[in-house]
Design a protein around this motif. Structure first.
Motif, PDB file in Angstrom:
ATOM      1  N   THR A 102      -2.214  -8.847 -13.524  1.00 54.59           N
ATOM      2  CA  THR A 102      -3.175  -8.726 -14.616  1.00 54.59           C
ATOM      3  C   THR A 102      -4.607  -8.755 -14.067  1.00 54.59           C
ATOM      4  O   THR A 102      -4.911  -9.485 -13.130  1.00 54.59           O
ATOM      5  N   SER A 103      -5.441  -7.919 -14.620  1.00 56.23           N
ATOM      6  CA  SER A 103      -6.860  -7.770 -14.275  1.00 56.23           C
ATOM      7  C   SER A 103      -7.118  -7.141 -12.908  1.00 56.23           C
ATOM      8  O   SER A 103      -8.218  -7.212 -12.385  1.00 56.23           O
ATOM      9  N   GLY A 105      -7.028  -3.932 -12.369  1.00 55.38           N
ATOM     10  CA  GLY A 105      -7.708  -2.646 -12.528  1.00 55.38           C
ATOM     11  C   GLY A 105      -6.790  -1.480 -12.877  1.00 55.38           C
ATOM     12  O   GLY A 105      -7.169  -0.317 -12.690  1.00 55.38           O
ATOM     13  N   LYS A 106      -5.625  -1.759 -13.430  1.00 50.28           N
ATOM     14  CA  LYS A 106      -4.680  -0.675 -13.760  1.00 50.28           C
ATOM     15  C   LYS A 106      -5.238   0.217 -14.875  1.00 50.28           C
ATOM     16  O   LYS A 106      -5.280   1.432 -14.754  1.00 50.28           O
ATOM     17  N   THR A 107      -5.688  -0.452 -15.963  1.00 47.61           N
ATOM     18  CA  THR A 107      -6.193   0.336 -17.090  1.00 47.61           C
ATOM     19  C   THR A 107      -7.466   1.066 -16.679  1.00 47.61           C
ATOM     20  O   THR A 107      -7.681   2.218 -17.063  1.00 47.61           O
ATOM     21  N   PHE A 108      -8.278   0.403 -15.875  1.00 46.25           N
ATOM     22  CA  PHE A 108      -9.499   1.067 -15.408  1.00 46.25           C
ATOM     23  C   PHE A 108      -9.123   2.323 -14.627  1.00 46.25           C
ATOM     24  O   PHE A 108      -9.734   3.379 -14.785  1.00 46.25           O
ATOM     25  N   ASN A 211      -8.610 -11.668 -18.167  1.00 44.15           N
ATOM     26  CA  ASN A 211      -9.007 -10.340 -18.618  1.00 44.15           C
ATOM     27  C   ASN A 211      -9.270 -10.373 -20.124  1.00 44.15           C
ATOM     28  O   ASN A 211      -8.385 -10.735 -20.894  1.00 44.15           O
ATOM     29  N   SER A 214      -6.744  -7.648 -21.967  1.00 46.39           N
ATOM     30  CA  SER A 214      -5.535  -7.533 -21.145  1.00 46.39           C
ATOM     31  C   SER A 214      -4.453  -6.763 -21.900  1.00 46.39           C
ATOM     32  O   SER A 214      -4.168  -7.054 -23.059  1.00 46.39           O
ATOM     33  N   SER A 215      -3.853  -5.785 -21.239  1.00 45.26           N
ATOM     34  CA  SER A 215      -2.779  -5.017 -21.881  1.00 45.26           C
ATOM     35  C   SER A 215      -1.566  -5.919 -22.022  1.00 45.26           C
ATOM     36  O   SER A 215      -1.126  -6.523 -21.056  1.00 45.26           O
TER      37      SER A 215
HETATM   38  N1  LIG Z   1     -12.560  -0.057  -9.698  1.00 44.94           N
HETATM   39  C1  LIG Z   1     -13.206  -0.781 -10.614  1.00 44.94           C
HETATM   40  N2  LIG Z   1     -14.542  -0.709 -10.714  1.00 44.94           N
HETATM   41  C2  LIG Z   1     -15.203  -1.423 -11.640  1.00 44.94           C
HETATM   42  N3  LIG Z   1     -14.618  -2.282 -12.497  1.00 44.94           N
HETATM   43  C3  LIG Z   1     -13.297  -2.405 -12.445  1.00 44.94           C
HETATM   44  C4  LIG Z   1     -12.527  -1.667 -11.506  1.00 44.94           C
HETATM   45  N4  LIG Z   1     -11.250  -2.004 -11.684  1.00 44.94           N
HETATM   46  C5  LIG Z   1     -11.220  -2.892 -12.689  1.00 44.94           C
HETATM   47  N5  LIG Z   1     -12.453  -3.137 -13.149  1.00 44.94           N
HETATM   48  C6  LIG Z   1     -12.809  -4.063 -14.226  1.00 44.94           C
HETATM   49  O1  LIG Z   1     -11.962  -5.191 -14.102  1.00 44.94           O
HETATM   50  C7  LIG Z   1     -11.537  -5.671 -15.352  1.00 44.94           C
HETATM   51  C8  LIG Z   1     -10.021  -5.702 -15.403  1.00 44.94           C
HETATM   52  O2  LIG Z   1      -9.558  -4.394 -15.261  1.00 44.94           O
HETATM   53  P1  LIG Z   1      -8.345  -3.805 -16.108  1.00 44.94           P
HETATM   54  O3  LIG Z   1      -8.446  -4.194 -17.550  1.00 44.94           O
HETATM   55  O4  LIG Z   1      -8.276  -2.360 -15.798  1.00 44.94           O
HETATM   56  O5  LIG Z   1      -7.152  -4.613 -15.453  1.00 44.94           O
HETATM   57  P2  LIG Z   1      -5.589  -4.444 -15.746  1.00 44.94           P
HETATM   58  O6  LIG Z   1      -4.923  -4.468 -14.414  1.00 44.94           O
HETATM   59  O7  LIG Z   1      -5.334  -3.268 -16.600  1.00 44.94           O
HETATM   60  O8  LIG Z   1      -5.297  -5.789 -16.502  1.00 44.94           O
HETATM   61  P3  LIG Z   1      -4.120  -6.141 -17.547  1.00 44.94           P
HETATM   62  O9  LIG Z   1      -2.835  -6.010 -16.830  1.00 44.94           O
HETATM   63  O10 LIG Z   1      -4.411  -7.542 -17.953  1.00 44.94           O
HETATM   64  O11 LIG Z   1      -4.267  -5.172 -18.675  1.00 44.94           O
HETATM   65  C9  LIG Z   1     -12.140  -4.741 -16.382  1.00 44.94           C
HETATM   66  O12 LIG Z   1     -13.310  -5.340 -16.857  1.00 44.94           O
HETATM   67  C10 LIG Z   1     -12.486  -3.492 -15.605  1.00 44.94           C
HETATM   68  O13 LIG Z   1     -13.568  -2.804 -16.139  1.00 44.94           O
END
Ligand SMILES: Nc1ncnc2c1ncn2[C@@H]1O[C@H](COP(=O)(O)OP(=O)(O)OP(=O)(O)O)[C@@H](O)[C@H]1O
Length: 702
Positions: A102-103, A105-108, A211, A214-215
Motif C-alpha cells: 500500500t502507498s 505508487g500503483k495507482t499513480f 495513504n 488507498s485502493s
Molecule cells: N512516482 C511518483 N511520483 C510522485 N508521487 C507519487 C509517485 N508514486 C506515488 N506517488 C504518490 O504517493 C502516494 C501513494 O501513491 P498511490 O496511491 O499510487 O499508492 P498505491 O500503491 O496505489 O496505494 P494503495 O495500495 O493504498 O492504493 C500518492 O499521494 C501518490 O501521488
C-alpha cells in the motif's frame, strides 16, 4: 506453441509527505556500479536492499527495467507499454498489472494525475492512435471496468448502490469470465475519459495512515479491439487488461479500524493466493490454486495462461517499507519464471458446416500461437479467445444498460474472458453463485464430484494429521514432565540428568521423529493414491498446513543438528510445500543448500533472544512492526520470539537473488584474517560465507 515469460519492471517511488528516505533501497546501474535515483532501462540495472538481519549484506534484484525516483510516466509507457499495443492489435491479450505494498505508487503508475497521466490514459491514447492507422479492417473498441472488493466482483460502470455482485463463471472451453459485466463501445479518447472518470468514483477507496486515498479493491480495466476482415470473413480480437491491484497491508502501519481491517484481510488473502499461484507455477505443481480467490481466477490467463504479461512492481523508499520491498521484489523474482503460451484469437465468421450427427457448439475459434508477433516484442502475451462458445445463464439481477452493451443476449460478450491455463474442458458452466435450485434436476458433473471427494478427503486427512500431531505433542509433554520429575528427585544435581536416564529419552525422541515422518509419508502416499492430481499440501486447511510444515521443520532441525544436512534439506523443502511463504524457511533452505553444495558445515544464524510479551508489545513500530505481519504463520504467538522459522511470514517469502556484501567483498585477505582473529568461530563461518558467496548467479547456490 511458444513459451513467453512474464516481463517484470520495477519502480521506486519518491519520498512523500515528509517521509524519511534513508537511501536503504536504491536503483543501481550495474554498468558503473553507482547508485542512482534516476530511471534506467538498462538490462543491467538492479534494486539493492540491505538484509534486515545483517545490513552489511546487500540483496540485489536485477530486472530488465528499473525505474528510479525521478522516473516519469512517459518513459515507462514508451519503453515498456507502448510496444505491447501492436500485440493487442494482432489479436492477443495483454495483461499489465501493478503490484506492491500500500502507498507504493500503483495507482499513480496506472492512473496518474491530469498533469502526469499514467499507463491507462496513455494506453487509451495510443490505442486510438493505432486504430486510425489500420486499413482494410473494420476496427471497433470497447471497454469494461470492474473491481474485486472483498473477493466479490462489481461492475464499476454501475453505481455502487445498484451494483450486484457479479458471478465468475467458466464456460465449456475452460474460459473464465465475469457474467453480466457491462462492455461499452468507445469511439474517442474523450468518450473513454468521461466513462472512466465517472467509474473511478465508484471504486472503493479509503484513508489509512499510509495513504489518504488507498485502493480497497483490485481494479481491472479491459479495452478490447475487435477487427473484422470483410474479405477473409474473420474477426480478430485483441485485449489489454490494465490491473491496479490493492496493496498488501501491514496493519501495524496502516492503523486500520475494524472495517478497514476486514478489507485489508481480503486484500492480503487474495494477494497471498496470488503468491501461491506463482509459487505453484514455479515448482511445477500439478494443481495451481487459481480457484482460491477471484483475483487469481481472473488473472489465470496472465499467469501461466495464454496472455502476454507485464508486471510493474512498485516499491516505496526507506527502511519503514524495507520488509515489504523485499517481499515485493521476491514476488517479482518468482513471477519472472512464470511461462505463458500466447495465442492469437481469430474467429472464422463463415457459417459453420452443418454437423453430420451431433450439433457443434458454435463457430469454432481459431487459436493460433502468437509466436512471431510476441517474439518481436520480446515479451510474452496471450490472446484470450473471447468468442468461444458460451452458454452463460442470464443474470437474475437487473443491470443498468444505458449506453452499454450488456453481455446478456449478446452471445459471448464477456468483457473479461480467459481461457483456462490447463485447457480444462467442462461439460457445463460452473457458476460459483449457483444456488441449489439452479442445480436441481441436474446430474452432478465430474467437477462437482471431484470437489466433493476433495472436501471429504481433506476433512479426513486433516483430522488424521491433527490427531497424530496432538498425540505426538501429548507424548512429548509426558516426556517433559518425566524429565522434570527426574530433575526434582535429584536436587543435588539440578542441571544434569544421568546418562542412563537420558539415553532412553533421546531414543524415544528419535523414534517419535521417525514415527512422525513415517506417518506423514504414509498419509501423503495414501492421499496421493486417492487423488493423483492433488497434493496433500493443496487441500489441507491453513492451520493443518502450518502444523504439518512445523512437524517437518522440527524433523529437519533435528537432522541438521546431527549434521545430516542432505536429509535436513529434503525435509526443509518438504516443509516449504506446506508453508511456501515462510521467509525464514527459505533463508534456511538457501543456507543449507549452499553448505551441502560446498561441503561445508552448516552453522545456523544465531537465534535472537526471546522477548517477553510485554516487551514485544511495546515495540510495535519499526522492525518489530514489520515482523508482526498479519500473515504470521504461528498465530498462537504473534509477538513472541523470532527464533522459530514460523515466527515471521511476510506475505511472500524472500528469495535471495544476491546477498553479497559490498563492505565485505572489498576487504583484502589480510583484513579478512584479521577479522577472523577477532570474530568468534560461529560468526567467522557466517562472515566467510557472506564474503565468498556471490549469488548473482543463483545456480551457485541453488
Ligand atoms: N512516482 C511518483 N511520483 C510522485 N508521487 C507519487 C509517485 N508514486 C506515488 N506517488 C504518490 O504517493 C502516494 C501513494 O501513491 P498511490 O496511491 O499510487 O499508492 P498505491 O500503491 O496505489 O496505494 P494503495 O495500495 O493504498 O492504493 C500518492 O499521494 C501518490 O501521488
Amino acid at each position: 506453441m511458444s513459451i513467453h515469460k512474464v516481463k517484470i519492471i520495477t519502480r521506486l517511488r519518491p519520498r512523500i509527505n515528509g517521509e524519511i528516505d534513508d537511501d536503504s533501497v536504491q536503483v543501481v546501474h550495474a554498468s558503473d556500479n553507482t547508485s542512482s535515483s534516476s530511471s534506467s532501462t538498462a538490462n543491467t540495472s538492479f534494486i539493492s536492499v540491505p538484509n534486515p538481519r545483517d545490513p552489511t549484506q546487500i540483496f540485489k534484484f536485477p530486472f530488465s527495467s528499473c525505474y528510479g525516483q525521478d522516473s516519469n510516466q512517459t518513459e515507462i509507457y514508451t519503453n515498456d507499454v507502448e510496444p505491447l499495443l501492436d500485440v493487442v492489435y494482432s489479436g492477443v491479450t495483454v495483461t499489465i498489472f501493478a503490484y506492491g505494498v500500500t502507498s507504493s505508487g500503483k495507482t499513480f503508475t496506472m492512473q496518474g494525475t491530469r498533469a502526469e497521466p499514467g499507463v491507462i490514459p496513455q494506453v487509451v491514447q495510443g490505442i486510438f492512435r493505432k486504430k486510425n492507422t489500420i486499413r482494410n479492417l473494420e476496427c471497433s473498441l470497447s471497454v469494461s471496468y470492474m473491481e474485486i472488493y472483498k473477493d466479490e466482483v462489481y461492475d464499476l460502470f454501475v453505481t455502487r448502490e445498484n451494483a450486484p455482485k457479479l458471478p465468475v463463471r467458466e464456460n465449456d472451453s475452460g474460459m473464465v469470465f465475469v457474467a453480466n459485466l457491462s462492455k461499452v463501445d468507445i469511439n474517442s479518447v474523450e468518450e473513454f475519459e468521461h466513462l472512466y472518470n465517472a467509474a473511478t468514483k465508484h471504486r472503493s477507496v479509503g484513508a489509512t495512515n499510509l495513504n489518504r486515498a488507498s485502493s480497497r479493491s483490485h481494479a481491472i480495466l479491459t479495452i478490447e479491439a475487435k477487427m473484422i476482415d470483410p474479405v477473409a470473413n474473420t474477426t480478430l480480437t485483441g485485449k489489454i487488461n490494465l490491473v491496479d491491484l490493492a496493496g498488501s497491508e501491514n496493519n501495524k502501519l496502516t492503523g486500520n479500524d475494524p472495517a478497514r481491517m476486514a478489507e485489508s484481510a481480503a486484500i492480503n488473502k487474495s494477494l497471498s493466493v496470488l503468491g501461491q499461484v506463482v509459487h505453484a507455477l514455479n515448482t511445477g505443481a500439478t494443481r495451481i490454486p487459481y480457484r482460491n480467490s477471484k483475483l487469481t481466477r481472473l488473472l489465470q490467463d496472465a499467469l501461466g495462461g495464454s496472455s502476454v504479461g507485464l508486471l510493474i512492481c512498485n516499491i516505496a523508499p526507506g527502511i519503514k517499507f524495507r520488509q515489504d520491498t523485499l517481499n515485493t521484489l521476491n514476488f517479482a523474482v518468482r513471477t519472472k519464471n512464470v511461462e505463458n503460451r500466447p495465442v492469437v484469437n481469430e474467429r472464422d465468421n463463415r457459417p459453420a458446416p452443418r454437423p453430420h450427427f451431433a450439433a457443434l457448439p458454435t463457430q469454432l475459434t481459431a487459436l493460433k500461437p502468437a509466436t512471431s508477433l510476441v517474439q518481436a516484442h520480446a515479451t510474452s502475451n496471450v490472446g484470450a479467445p473471447t468468442s468461444g462458445p458460451s452458454r452463460g445463464r442470464q443474470s437474475l439481477v437487473p443491470v443498468s444498460r444505458q449506453r452499454r452493451q450488456s453481455s446478456i443476449g449478446g452471445g459471448i460478450n464477456q468483457a473479461f474472458l480467459f481461457p483456462g491455463a490447463g485447457g480444462t474442458r467442462l461439460p457445463a458452466i460452473v457458476d460459483e453463485h449457483a444456488n441449489e435450485s439452479d442445480k436441481s434436476g441436474q446430474a452432478l458433473s465430474e467437477k462437482d464430484i471431484d470437489e466433493r471427494i476433495s472436501k471429504a478427503v481433506e476433512a479426513a486427512v486433516e483430522a488424521e494429521v491433527t490427531r497424530r500431531l496432538a498425540e505426538r505433542e501429548r507424548q512429548m509433554q509426558e516426556e517433559r514432565a518425566k524429565t522434570a520429575r527426574l530433575k526434582s528427585r535429584s536436587p543435588s544435581k539440578p542441571t544434569t540428568i544421568p546418562t542412563a536416564a537420558l539415553t532412553p529419552l533421546m531414543k524415544r525422541h528419535k523414534d517419535l521423529d521417525h514415527e512422525l515422518m513415517t506417518r506423514l509419508q504414509e498419509l501423503e502416499r495414501k492421499y496421493e493414491r486417492g487423488a493423483k492430481e492433488t497434493q496433500l499440501a493443496d487441500v489441507l486447511s491453513p492451520v493443518s498446513k502450518k502444523k504439518t510444515g512445523r512437524a517437518y521443520v522440527a524433523l529437519a532441525r533435528a537432522h541438521s543438528e546431527k549434521g545430516d544436512l542432505q536429509v535436513a534439506l529434503d525435509l526443509y523443502r518438504k516443509a516449504e510445500t506446506y508453508v511456501p511463504d515462510n521467509i525464514k524457511l527459505k533463508e534456511r533452505i538457501i543456507e543449507i543448500e549452499w553448505a551441502v553444495k560446498n561441503n561445508q558445515d552448516y552453522v545456523p544464524s544465531p537465534k535472537p533472544a526471546r522477548k517477553s510479551k510485554r516487551k514485544a508489545k511495546k515495540n510495535t513500530n519499526g522492525e518489530n512492526g514489520e515482523n508482526e505481519h498479519p500473515m504470521d504463520v504461528d498465530e498462537r504467538k504473534p509477538s513472541a520470539s523470532k527464533s522459530s522459522l514460523f515466527d515471521v511470514i511476510p506475505e511472500f517469502g524472500l528469495e535471495m537473488t544476491n546477498m553479497d556484501s559490498p563492505n565485505c567483498s572489498k576487504r583484502s585477505l589480510a583484513e579478512l584474517d584479521d577479522l577472523h582473529a577477532r570474530t568468534p568461530v560461529k560468526r567467522q563461518k557466517r562472515t566467510v560465507a557472506s564474503v565468498s558467496v556471490d549469488i548473482r548467479d543463483k545456480s551457485a547456490v541453488l
